[in-house]
Design a protein around this motif. Structure first.
Motif, mmCIF file in Angstrom:
data_model
loop_
_atom_site.group_PDB
_atom_site.id
_atom_site.type_symbol
_atom_site.label_atom_id
_atom_site.label_comp_id
_atom_site.label_asym_id
_atom_site.label_seq_id
_atom_site.Cartn_x
_atom_site.Cartn_y
_atom_site.Cartn_z
ATOM 1 N N VAL A 1 24.378 35.579 25.265
ATOM 2 C CA VAL A 1 25.764 35.864 25.573
ATOM 3 C C VAL A 1 26.172 35.132 26.851
ATOM 4 N N GLN A 2 27.484 34.875 26.936
ATOM 5 C CA GLN A 2 28.050 34.293 28.156
ATOM 6 C C GLN A 2 28.786 35.394 28.911
ATOM 7 N N LEU A 3 28.640 35.384 30.231
ATOM 8 C CA LEU A 3 29.234 36.422 31.053
ATOM 9 C C LEU A 3 30.269 35.837 32.010
ATOM 10 N N GLN A 4 31.298 36.609 32.297
ATOM 11 C CA GLN A 4 32.305 36.201 33.261
ATOM 12 C C GLN A 4 32.709 37.401 34.094
ATOM 13 N N ALA A 5 32.444 37.312 35.391
ATOM 14 C CA ALA A 5 32.858 38.362 36.316
ATOM 15 C C ALA A 5 34.250 38.056 36.845
ATOM 16 N N SER A 6 35.028 39.112 37.068
ATOM 17 C CA SER A 6 36.381 38.939 37.601
ATOM 18 C C SER A 6 36.778 40.175 38.389
ATOM 19 N N GLY A 7 37.896 40.076 39.105
ATOM 20 C CA GLY A 7 38.420 41.223 39.830
ATOM 21 C C GLY A 7 38.233 41.178 41.329
ATOM 22 N N GLY A 8 37.586 40.135 41.825
ATOM 23 C CA GLY A 8 37.380 40.027 43.259
ATOM 24 C C GLY A 8 38.680 39.735 43.991
ATOM 25 N N GLY A 9 38.615 39.821 45.317
ATOM 26 C CA GLY A 9 39.797 39.525 46.116
ATOM 27 C C GLY A 9 39.560 39.854 47.571
ATOM 28 N N LEU A 10 40.621 39.754 48.346
ATOM 29 C CA LEU A 10 40.577 40.080 49.767
ATOM 30 C C LEU A 10 41.197 41.459 49.973
ATOM 31 N N VAL A 11 40.419 42.364 50.540
ATOM 32 C CA VAL A 11 40.894 43.728 50.755
ATOM 33 C C VAL A 11 40.501 44.194 52.148
ATOM 34 N N GLU A 12 41.127 45.267 52.583
ATOM 35 C CA GLU A 12 40.792 45.849 53.882
ATOM 36 C C GLU A 12 39.663 46.871 53.725
ATOM 37 N N ALA A 13 38.939 47.065 54.782
ATOM 38 C CA ALA A 13 37.879 48.070 54.780
ATOM 39 C C ALA A 13 38.465 49.439 54.440
ATOM 40 N N GLY A 14 37.702 50.199 53.652
ATOM 41 C CA GLY A 14 38.134 51.531 53.252
ATOM 42 C C GLY A 14 38.873 51.581 51.937
ATOM 43 N N THR A 15 39.226 50.418 51.403
ATOM 44 C CA THR A 15 39.953 50.384 50.137
ATOM 45 C C THR A 15 38.981 50.174 48.971
ATOM 46 N N SER A 16 39.553 49.972 47.777
ATOM 47 C CA SER A 16 38.735 49.897 46.560
ATOM 48 C C SER A 16 39.028 48.631 45.775
ATOM 49 N N LEU A 17 38.066 48.233 44.986
ATOM 50 C CA LEU A 17 38.220 47.151 44.014
ATOM 51 C C LEU A 17 37.433 47.518 42.772
ATOM 52 N N ARG A 18 37.888 47.001 41.653
ATOM 53 C CA ARG A 18 37.155 47.186 40.414
ATOM 54 C C ARG A 18 36.848 45.817 39.828
ATOM 55 N N LEU A 19 35.560 45.539 39.706
ATOM 56 C CA LEU A 19 35.129 44.292 39.103
ATOM 57 C C LEU A 19 34.859 44.500 37.621
ATOM 58 N N SER A 20 35.094 43.457 36.860
ATOM 59 C CA SER A 20 34.813 43.483 35.427
ATOM 60 C C SER A 20 33.829 42.376 35.087
ATOM 61 N N CYS A 21 33.026 42.641 34.085
ATOM 62 C CA CYS A 21 32.106 41.632 33.553
ATOM 63 C C CYS A 21 32.314 41.616 32.051
ATOM 64 N N ALA A 22 32.864 40.527 31.564
ATOM 65 C CA ALA A 22 33.147 40.404 30.139
ATOM 66 C C ALA A 22 32.106 39.505 29.484
ATOM 67 N N ALA A 23 31.655 39.933 28.315
ATOM 68 C CA ALA A 23 30.666 39.154 27.572
ATOM 69 C C ALA A 23 31.312 38.501 26.357
ATOM 70 N N SER A 24 30.854 37.335 26.031
ATOM 71 C CA SER A 24 31.323 36.647 24.830
ATOM 72 C C SER A 24 30.148 35.931 24.182
#
Length: 125
Positions: A1-24
């Protein structure tokens, strides 16, 4: 399978992010999926892993209680919810997968044979 991570970015400390990993290119169902990160100038380190049935998850001590990984096999996707982010969480985050990895190797990057390209997470103080 091929994988692709996404959802990164620049955020301030104390906040949240959700990363995704999609398979194909195949079913994700029977794979163990691991998350790793690499900070600038450092080696790749284990963050979290999830077995195919979602009943077993594993976390690095540094993220335990703040990060949660989950998967949706029907969507061929795995997620990393990151809360209470700290500047030391900064790095490129990768997802990786393996059908044959053993439990004792979940934290070892060399146990995974499928890797995505990574997504950059930057946490400012």
């Amino acid at each position: 399978v091929q994988l692709q991570a996404s959802g990164g970015g620049l955020v301030e400390a104390g906040t949240s992010l959700r990363l995704s990993c999609a398979a194909s290119g195949g079913t994700f169902r029977n794979y163990v999926v691991g998350w790793f990160r690499q900070a600038p100038g450092k080696g790749r380190e284990f963050v979290a892993a999830i077995r195919w049935n979602s009943r077993h998850t594993y976390y690095a001590d540094s993220v335990k209680g703040r990060f949660t990984t989950a998967r949706d096999n029907a969507e061929n996707s795995v997620y990393l919810q990151m809360n209470s982010l700290k500047p030391e969480d900064t790095g490129v985050y990768y997802c990786a997968a393996s059908r044959t990895i053993i439990v004792s190797s979940y934290t070892n990057e060399y146990g995974y044979d499928n890797w995505g390209q990574g997504t950059l997470v930057t946490v400012s103080s």
